[in-house]
Write a protein that holds these residues in place. Structure first.
Motif, PDB file in Angstrom:
ATOM      1  N   TYR A  32      -3.000  -2.858   2.767  1.00  0.00           N
ATOM      2  CA  TYR A  32      -2.867  -3.134   1.431  1.00  0.00           C
ATOM      3  C   TYR A  32      -3.041  -4.425   0.660  1.00  0.00           C
ATOM      4  CZ  TYR A  32      -0.944   1.545   0.791  1.00  0.00           C
ATOM      5  OH  TYR A  32      -1.196   2.839   0.603  1.00  0.00           O
TER       6      TYR A  32
ATOM      7  N   MET B 147       6.738  -3.167  -2.693  1.00  0.00           N
ATOM      8  CA  MET B 147       6.331  -2.295  -2.433  1.00  0.00           C
ATOM      9  C   MET B 147       8.102  -2.048  -0.641  1.00  0.00           C
ATOM     10  SD  MET B 147       2.701  -1.039  -1.919  1.00  0.00           S
ATOM     11  CE  MET B 147       2.201  -3.193  -1.573  1.00  0.00           C
TER      12      MET B 147
ATOM     13  N   GLY C  16       2.443  -3.122  -6.645  1.00  0.00           N
ATOM     14  CA  GLY C  16       1.389  -3.300  -6.022  1.00  0.00           C
ATOM     15  C   GLY C  16       1.155  -4.951  -5.205  1.00  0.00           C
TER      16      GLY C  16
ATOM     17  N   GLN D 150       4.827  -8.417  -3.175  1.00  0.00           N
ATOM     18  CA  GLN D 150       5.074  -6.950  -2.870  1.00  0.00           C
ATOM     19  C   GLN D 150       6.448  -5.690  -3.169  1.00  0.00           C
ATOM     20  OE1 GLN D 150       5.935  -4.829  -0.435  1.00  0.00           O
ATOM     21  NE2 GLN D 150       6.681  -6.635   0.979  1.00  0.00           N
TER      22      GLN D 150
END
Lengths: 109, 113
Positions: free
Chosen positions: B103, B27, B3, B25
């Protein structure tokens, strides 16, 4: 200027229902978010509303009225773990998130 | 999939010192953000990036600089720390659309003496 208002603190009883209100005045509107933040932790996503009405997701529901610049987060069947701060944020015309200061929710047994 | 991660988690600086906070990150998100959170106030946007090699100023950019040399990393620099920069710093990312969920990383608690 841009402004998001939420109550600073609320108290509720385990098993009950609580409604946390958010009013906003922003330059444009592209959606409203609710996030939950436990003390010392990062915010986590709860809901997103862009159209008027109620969005239900389990024990949590979020309502939006764009004409009134108003939203609320409804928490049902409160549990002790729901003790946290609840942050309202509006996506303005520049697609920037404008954040409220958060509502600290205290759950009592 | 880790994440969004932030390093360090805690730091104490003296006035005038410099430091860099790293946000990473995994992602493949396009957009990345740096916020600060102070008691009684909402999250305030410092700088953001809409893609590798791009950065833009947010609401409170003064005293901070950023760089996004790689898509997965977003660095926040304090060139000469001041006590007013004592805060909790959060990094966040979204996939691409502005209405996507943000996020958040776990936060960095910075104290400037």
């Amino acid at each position: 200027g841009q402004n998001i208002d939420q109550p600073t603190e609320m108290t509720a009883t385990e098993g009950a229902i609580v409604q946390i209100n958010c009013t906003y005045q922003t330059s444009g509107f592209n959606g409203l978010f609710w996030y939950q933040q436990h003390a010392g932790e990062a915010p986590t996503f709860l809901s997103y509303n862009v159209l008027d009405g109620l969005e239900e997701k389990g024990r949590f529901s979020s309502f939006l009225s764009r004409s009134k610049g108003y939203s609320y987060l409804l928490l049902k069947e409160l549990q002790m773990k729901d003790s946290a701060s609840y942050l309202c944020a509006v996506l303005d015309s520049n697609y920037q998130l404008i954040w409220g200061a958060g509502t600290k929710l205290i759950i009592k047994p | 999939n880790a994440g969004v991660t932030q390093t360090p988690k805690f730091r104490v600086l003296k006035t005038g010192q410099s430091m860099t906070l790293l946000c990473a990150q995994d992602m493949n998100h396009e957009y990345m953000y740096w916020y600060r959170q102070d008691p009684g106030m909402g999250l305030r946007l410092i700088h953001y990036s809409v893609g590798e090699g791009t950065t833009a100023k947010g609401e409170v950019p003064d005293g901070y600089n950023v760089s996004r040399l790689k898509k997965q990393n977003f660095l926040l620099g304090l060139e000469s720390a001041a006590p007013s920069q004592t805060s909790v710093y959060f990094c966040a990312s979204i996939l691409g659309g502005e209405t996507d969920t943000q996020y958040f990383g776990p936060g960095t608690r910075l104290t400037v003496l």
